[in-house]
Scaffold this active site. Sequence first.
Site, PDB file in Angstrom:
ATOM      1  N   SER A   1       0.826  -1.211   0.000  1.00  0.00           N
ATOM      2  CA  SER A   1       0.000   0.000   0.000  1.00  0.00           C
ATOM      3  C   SER A   1       0.859   1.259   0.000  1.00  0.00           C
ATOM      4  CB  SER A   1      -0.919   0.007   1.233  1.00  0.00           C
ATOM      5  OG  SER A   1      -1.838  -1.046   1.194  1.00  0.00           O
TER       6      SER A   1
ATOM      7  N   GLY B   1      -5.683  -4.129  -7.878  1.00  0.00           N
ATOM      8  CA  GLY B   1      -6.882  -3.362  -7.591  1.00  0.00           C
ATOM      9  C   GLY B   1      -6.566  -2.011  -6.974  1.00  0.00           C
TER      10      GLY B   1
ATOM     11  N   SER C   1     -13.685   1.416   2.987  1.00  0.00           N
ATOM     12  CA  SER C   1     -12.754   1.081   1.908  1.00  0.00           C
ATOM     13  C   SER C   1     -11.672   2.143   1.821  1.00  0.00           C
ATOM     14  CB  SER C   1     -13.478   0.979   0.562  1.00  0.00           C
ATOM     15  OG  SER C   1     -12.536   0.890  -0.500  1.00  0.00           O
TER      16      SER C   1
ATOM     17  N   GLN D   1      -9.336   2.137  -0.355  1.00  0.00           N
ATOM     18  CA  GLN D   1      -9.092   2.423  -1.766  1.00  0.00           C
ATOM     19  C   GLN D   1     -10.038   3.500  -2.279  1.00  0.00           C
ATOM     20  OE1 GLN D   1      -9.257  -1.304  -3.864  1.00  0.00           O
ATOM     21  NE2 GLN D   1      -7.307  -2.023  -3.031  1.00  0.00           N
TER      22      GLN D   1
ATOM     23  N   ASP E   1      -7.175  -7.819   4.497  1.00  0.00           N
ATOM     24  CA  ASP E   1      -6.305  -8.560   3.583  1.00  0.00           C
ATOM     25  C   ASP E   1      -5.650  -9.769   4.239  1.00  0.00           C
ATOM     26  OD1 ASP E   1      -6.756  -7.043   1.316  1.00  0.00           O
ATOM     27  OD2 ASP E   1      -5.151  -5.636   1.757  1.00  0.00           O
TER      28      ASP E   1
END
Length: 444
Positions: free
Chosen positions: A25, A97, A170, A172, A318
């Site tokens: 990340s 992603g 989220s 992301q 994750d």
Amino acid sequence: MEGENWRVAPGGALHGEARVPGDKSISHRAVMLGALADGTTRITGMLEGADVLATIDVFRALGVAIEGPEQGAVTVHGVGWEGLRPPARELDVGNSGTSMRLLAGLLAGLPFDTVLTGDASLNRRPMRRVTEPLAEMGARITTSDAGTAPLRIHGGSPLAGIDYTLPVASAQVKSALLLAGMRAEGHTCVTEPAPTRDHTERMLQGFGYPVSRDLATVCLEGGRRLYGTGVDVPADISSAAFLLVAASIAPGSDLTLRHVGWNPTRTGVVEILRRMGADIEVLSTDEVGGEPVADLRVRSAALRGIAIPEELVPLAIDEFPALFIAAACAEGETQLTGAAELRVKESDRIAVMAEGLQTLGVTVEPREDGVRIVGQPVLGGGRVHSHTDHRIAMAFAVAALRAEAPVEIEACENVRTSFPGFVELLRRLGMGVEVDGPHDRGTA
């Protein structure tokens, strides 16, 4: 891509110390913000996995000069927002992603058109969760009829800041909106229903961009500048999770993991393991570039099943493939709810993990938003399929430590996206792993 299969010998214990690869990340975000900054950014400890290399490739296609990676070191010669150039081709992010969703926000405010695409797996994953709030800001992005990639981003539309409440936690989506917000008029504020990883907010501030947080809401104002800096990427706790579980379930293990990212929005996996009875000791802590890091010592312990608190789910989203293995080896029953997000990862991780654990003789009851796992002292051996999901492959490699026969795992080639050198590290720490496929080219 040519397939790669593993055969992992049963039993064993892990000893010694290791530093797992850099955090995925943080590596992605360092490259992105470095490219958008004025001046040069030097990144050390970067993950040289396929996902991050795809992000580097995207910015090279956008006209950014990037040196490396060489032994985790990368130099990004930032060009600012105005220095990005129209790419001559579609921007292919492979299996990443993170790249696709964050880049959707970043590219939405540019004056030219771009197309984001990925591999077959990524192009099946849902993207409306990010394109719809971006559309509220004024972005024009078209998807397939199913709401999946390729994403066709029509540049030149002025963006306006919004106040947006995420329907599902989220990081992301939050990050995509903040990246778009830098190019938007006014303030962009994102409210989270539960805490998620905050690497984007921390790193924006590290690059000189003001960000404010009030409880569950993070805000920034458009139009500020980023300034090149140095980023030392800590080891990825999502990768370390496999070794934390491995040493916990293998009797006689004693393992030290160095310089692990210890961001409080990422430590859910350690909290869950400790609630299960794991013996994980923090030897030392430090802070590097605004990110906390820690050295961890983990020793084998008798784990017990628990009901995993739903508030910890976003903080360990994750790491659940590894945690499923811990649950399979624990005494009693483990219950997971509130984790429907696992069904739209690189694979349907609830279904695929349940299928594999059942092959190894474990009682598993998959549910729409979670799973029930009944632990047992010894697992069976057998052949499982990772469905090309890197975290599934690594989880079942770890499971062999408590198996009575070898565990064979199909389609492990995507482990290179997050943990290059995984097989070599397992061997060095005491496990027996045979590889059939392209691993000898140094890609696993």
